[in-house]
Motif scaffolding. Structure first.
Motif, mmCIF file in Angstrom:
data_model
loop_
_atom_site.group_PDB
_atom_site.id
_atom_site.type_symbol
_atom_site.label_atom_id
_atom_site.label_comp_id
_atom_site.label_asym_id
_atom_site.label_seq_id
_atom_site.Cartn_x
_atom_site.Cartn_y
_atom_site.Cartn_z
ATOM 1 N N PHE A 59 -4.583 18.266 -23.244
ATOM 2 C CA PHE A 59 -5.816 18.938 -22.836
ATOM 3 C C PHE A 59 -6.986 18.485 -23.701
ATOM 4 C CE2 PHE A 59 -3.416 22.503 -20.702
ATOM 5 C CZ PHE A 59 -4.023 22.340 -19.471
ATOM 6 N N TYR A 60 -6.767 18.396 -25.008
ATOM 7 C CA TYR A 60 -7.838 18.013 -25.936
ATOM 8 C C TYR A 60 -8.307 16.584 -25.664
ATOM 9 C CZ TYR A 60 -10.197 17.048 -30.388
ATOM 10 O OH TYR A 60 -11.098 16.694 -31.353
ATOM 11 N N PHE A 61 -7.365 15.664 -25.531
ATOM 12 C CA PHE A 61 -7.737 14.274 -25.255
ATOM 13 C C PHE A 61 -8.433 14.161 -23.900
ATOM 14 C CE2 PHE A 61 -4.079 13.243 -28.194
ATOM 15 C CZ PHE A 61 -4.880 12.731 -29.202
ATOM 16 N N ARG A 62 -8.001 14.952 -22.936
ATOM 17 C CA ARG A 62 -8.609 14.923 -21.607
ATOM 18 C C ARG A 62 -10.062 15.382 -21.672
ATOM 19 N NH1 ARG A 62 -5.156 18.282 -17.558
ATOM 20 N NH2 ARG A 62 -3.578 16.928 -18.514
ATOM 21 N N TRP A 63 -10.306 16.438 -22.456
ATOM 22 C CA TRP A 63 -11.680 16.930 -22.612
ATOM 23 C C TRP A 63 -12.548 15.891 -23.309
ATOM 24 C CZ3 TRP A 63 -13.792 18.530 -27.529
ATOM 25 C CH2 TRP A 63 -15.088 19.041 -27.441
ATOM 26 N N CYS A 64 -12.016 15.291 -24.374
ATOM 27 C CA CYS A 64 -12.773 14.255 -25.074
ATOM 28 C C CYS A 64 -13.117 13.111 -24.128
ATOM 29 C CB CYS A 64 -11.981 13.728 -26.268
ATOM 30 S SG CYS A 64 -11.743 14.932 -27.607
ATOM 31 N N GLN A 65 -12.158 12.727 -23.306
ATOM 32 C CA GLN A 65 -12.369 11.646 -22.352
ATOM 33 C C GLN A 65 -13.415 12.033 -21.314
ATOM 34 O OE1 GLN A 65 -9.143 10.809 -19.517
ATOM 35 N NE2 GLN A 65 -9.148 8.694 -20.240
ATOM 36 N N ALA A 66 -13.342 13.263 -20.820
ATOM 37 C CA ALA A 66 -14.262 13.707 -19.763
ATOM 38 C C ALA A 66 -15.687 13.854 -20.264
ATOM 39 C CB ALA A 66 -13.773 15.035 -19.184
ATOM 40 N N ARG A 69 -16.519 12.043 -25.789
ATOM 41 C CA ARG A 69 -16.422 12.288 -27.229
ATOM 42 C C ARG A 69 -15.264 11.490 -27.829
ATOM 43 N NH1 ARG A 69 -18.435 17.199 -25.265
ATOM 44 N NH2 ARG A 69 -19.973 18.201 -26.620
ATOM 45 N N GLU A 70 -15.419 11.107 -29.091
ATOM 46 C CA GLU A 70 -14.320 10.505 -29.845
ATOM 47 C C GLU A 70 -13.493 11.628 -30.448
ATOM 48 O OE1 GLU A 70 -13.552 7.339 -30.014
ATOM 49 O OE2 GLU A 70 -15.254 6.798 -28.726
ATOM 50 N N TRP A 71 -12.177 11.610 -30.212
ATOM 51 C CA TRP A 71 -11.351 12.753 -30.585
ATOM 52 C C TRP A 71 -11.361 13.077 -32.083
ATOM 53 C CZ3 TRP A 71 -7.449 12.473 -34.034
ATOM 54 C CH2 TRP A 71 -6.847 11.225 -34.267
ATOM 55 N N PRO A 72 -11.477 12.077 -33.011
ATOM 56 C CA PRO A 72 -11.451 12.482 -34.426
ATOM 57 C C PRO A 72 -12.658 13.315 -34.849
ATOM 58 C CG PRO A 72 -10.909 10.141 -34.183
ATOM 59 C CD PRO A 72 -11.477 10.609 -32.868
ATOM 60 N N GLU A 73 -13.807 13.122 -34.167
ATOM 61 C CA GLU A 73 -15.026 13.851 -34.557
ATOM 62 C C GLU A 73 -15.338 15.027 -33.632
ATOM 63 O OE1 GLU A 73 -15.229 10.392 -34.088
ATOM 64 O OE2 GLU A 73 -14.913 9.953 -36.222
ATOM 65 N N ALA A 74 -14.577 15.191 -32.546
ATOM 66 C CA ALA A 74 -14.925 16.192 -31.533
ATOM 67 C C ALA A 74 -14.660 17.620 -32.003
ATOM 68 C CB ALA A 74 -14.154 15.925 -30.240
ATOM 69 N N ALA A 75 -13.973 17.802 -33.135
ATOM 70 C CA ALA A 75 -13.670 19.154 -33.598
ATOM 71 C C ALA A 75 -14.932 19.960 -33.890
ATOM 72 C CB ALA A 75 -12.793 19.084 -34.852
ATOM 73 N N ASP A 77 -17.299 20.408 -32.023
ATOM 74 C CA ASP A 77 -17.688 21.075 -30.786
ATOM 75 C C ASP A 77 -16.524 21.866 -30.196
ATOM 76 O OD1 ASP A 77 -20.254 19.926 -30.910
ATOM 77 O OD2 ASP A 77 -19.549 18.104 -29.924
ATOM 78 N N MET A 78 -15.698 22.415 -31.048
ATOM 79 C CA MET A 78 -14.505 23.114 -30.570
ATOM 80 C C MET A 78 -14.860 24.307 -29.688
ATOM 81 S SD MET A 78 -11.251 22.681 -30.715
ATOM 82 C CE MET A 78 -10.966 21.722 -32.197
ATOM 83 N N GLY A 79 -16.002 24.938 -29.939
ATOM 84 C CA GLY A 79 -16.420 26.054 -29.090
ATOM 85 C C GLY A 79 -16.628 25.615 -27.651
ATOM 86 N N LEU A 80 -17.210 24.423 -27.453
ATOM 87 C CA LEU A 80 -17.402 23.906 -26.104
ATOM 88 C C LEU A 80 -16.056 23.578 -25.457
ATOM 89 C CD1 LEU A 80 -20.455 21.524 -26.692
ATOM 90 C CD2 LEU A 80 -20.454 23.831 -25.737
ATOM 91 N N PHE A 81 -15.128 23.069 -26.266
ATOM 92 C CA PHE A 81 -13.786 22.800 -25.743
ATOM 93 C C PHE A 81 -13.126 24.083 -25.266
ATOM 94 C CE2 PHE A 81 -9.151 22.427 -26.894
ATOM 95 C CZ PHE A 81 -8.789 21.707 -25.770
ATOM 96 N N MET A 82 -13.321 25.187 -25.985
ATOM 97 C CA MET A 82 -12.746 26.470 -25.583
ATOM 98 C C MET A 82 -13.292 26.906 -24.231
ATOM 99 S SD MET A 82 -12.836 28.472 -29.252
ATOM 100 C CE MET A 82 -12.232 30.017 -28.565
ATOM 101 N N VAL A 83 -14.599 26.729 -24.006
ATOM 102 C CA VAL A 83 -15.195 27.099 -22.716
ATOM 103 C C VAL A 83 -14.621 26.225 -21.609
ATOM 104 C CG1 VAL A 83 -17.338 27.227 -21.394
ATOM 105 C CG2 VAL A 83 -17.305 27.965 -23.787
#
Length: 391
Positions: A59-66, A69-75, A77-83
């Motif tokens: 799920f996390y990699f899919r969100w980064c891809q969509a 975002r680069e997954w190592p730095e996307a943390a 924006d974790m609040g946006l990932f939760m939404v």
């Protein structure tokens, strides 16, 4: 366009399975694969744990891809990932046009599911930091420094001093879930609905021995000592008992408890063993695998039953017994723990559940309500306590 980042099972030549994450081109995501193999083999986690964590990482990699975002730095924006996780379905093919999903629309995942995914992502990112695949600043984005003052007393253990710990920054408040046990009447009805001695033994191993379904499916015949004296087997424990231990099994049964322990058996369970072993011998003779519970009525005969078969059996038995609700194996385990408590079991006796600490057994203990009322009524009144009873 559907994003294909997904969890995928990997069967090793040894027969052991773990789950990994594949990208759009069906290639393994290296850091996720390393982390999941570390959990499975370095930390001896269950296959189902790696399956759940692989799904969360996907799920996390899919969100980064969509979202580019680069997954190592996307943390950060974790609040946006939760939404996104709360409101975005796994498949977008059926969405009419461009739909912006977020608060105000119906969530597609509950709080518990979201928190499970977040736990997996925190584990992935923490591992990535430890192997220099992500910057150390990520830890400050997913954890905050907290102390032990907000912990419940049972979680503090014997150390009553103040200590510091990492607390997850991102977590949804979960609704209070009702934890219930199977009633004795339900278990008796399911026992009577069994069509074979094997099925009756399975019910007994959950309801009167308190084993998890993975532990039941993982029992070997050599684990079961049914005579009063087992010294001829190299075991000094007296009385009928089973040895519960974690090991790799071809049927993927897994004991959640890391430590091995001995679980005593009462005469009803021993009778269940005797009847089942007679039934097994009549069908298989001395053949079949060393697993205790094997296929007797379907091919391949003699093959070990998988853990999933325990849940399927309980569902069938509930239907045959015409129960008003589903009673899965774990509710039978809770019934065992609760019956031990209702019978006056002390903390060390409640450790029969195989927990490493008494506080771990608390969720399994659901005392009888009548006994709780009796306990309240036994408390003396203030007048009686001070010796000033009515004249």
């Amino acid at each position: 366009m559907e994003l294909r980042m997904r969890a995928f099972p990997v069967d090793l030549p040894s027969g052991t399975r773990y789950w990994t994450v594949l990208d759009d081109e069906f290639l393994v995501v290296p850091v996720a694969d390393q982390w999941l193999r570390f959990l499975r083999f370095g930390r001896s986690r269950a296959e189902l744990t790696t399956r759940s964590y692989a799904g969360g990482a996907a799920f996390y990699f899919r969100w980064c891809q969509a979202t580019g975002r680069e997954w190592p730095e996307a943390a950060r924006d974790m609040g946006l990932f939760m939404v996104w996780l709360r409101y975005t379905p796994s498949r977008l093919d059926d969405e009419p046009g461009t739909v912006v999903r977020g608060p105000g629309m119906r969530p597609v995942r509950g709080e518990r599911r979201v928190n499970g995914v977040l736990a997996a992502v925190r584990g992935l990112l923490s591992y990535a930091v430890s192997v220099d695949a992500a910057p150390r600043s990520v830890l400050g984005q997913i954890y905050e420094l907290a102390d032990s003052r907000d912990l419940p007393e049972e979680a503090k253990g014997e150390d009553t001093g103040l200590y510091y710990r990492l607390r997850a920054r991102h977590r949804l408040q979960e609704p209070q879930a009702d934890v219930d046990r199977a009633s004795d009447e339900e278990l008796v009805a399911m026992f009577l609905a069994c069509h074979s001695a094997r099925d009756r033994l399975i019910v007994l191993l959950h309801a009167r021995v308190g084993l998890r379904r993975g532990q039941v499916a993982g029992l070997r015949r050599s684990d079961c000592h049914l005579l009063p004296d087992s010294r001829h087997l190299g075991c000094d424990y007296k009385g009928a008992h089973v040895h519960v231990q974690r090991r790799s099994n071809t049927n993927r049964a897994w004991s959640k408890s890391k430590k091995e322990w001995i679980q005593p058996l009462d005469f009803l369970v021993v009778q269940g063993f005797d009847q089942y072993l007679d039934e097994r011998y009549a069908i298989l003779g001395a053949g079949g695998s060393d697993f205790l519970l094997v296929n007797l009525f379907r091919e391949p005969l003699g093959a070990p039953m998988p853990p999933e078969a325990m849940g399927e059996l309980f569902e069938r038995l509930g239907q045959r017994a015409r129960l008003s609700r589903k009673v899965p194996p774990h509710m039978a385990r809770r019934a065992f723990g609760s019956n031990v408590a209702d019978a006056g079991g002390s903390w060390d006796e409640q450790m029969l559940l195989g927990q490493s600490h008494p506080s771990s057994a608390v969720p399994y203990l659901i005392p009888n309500r009548d006994r709780l009322r009796e306990a309240i009524q036994r408390v003396p009144s203030p007048r009686a306590m001070t010796g000033r009873g009515e004249q």
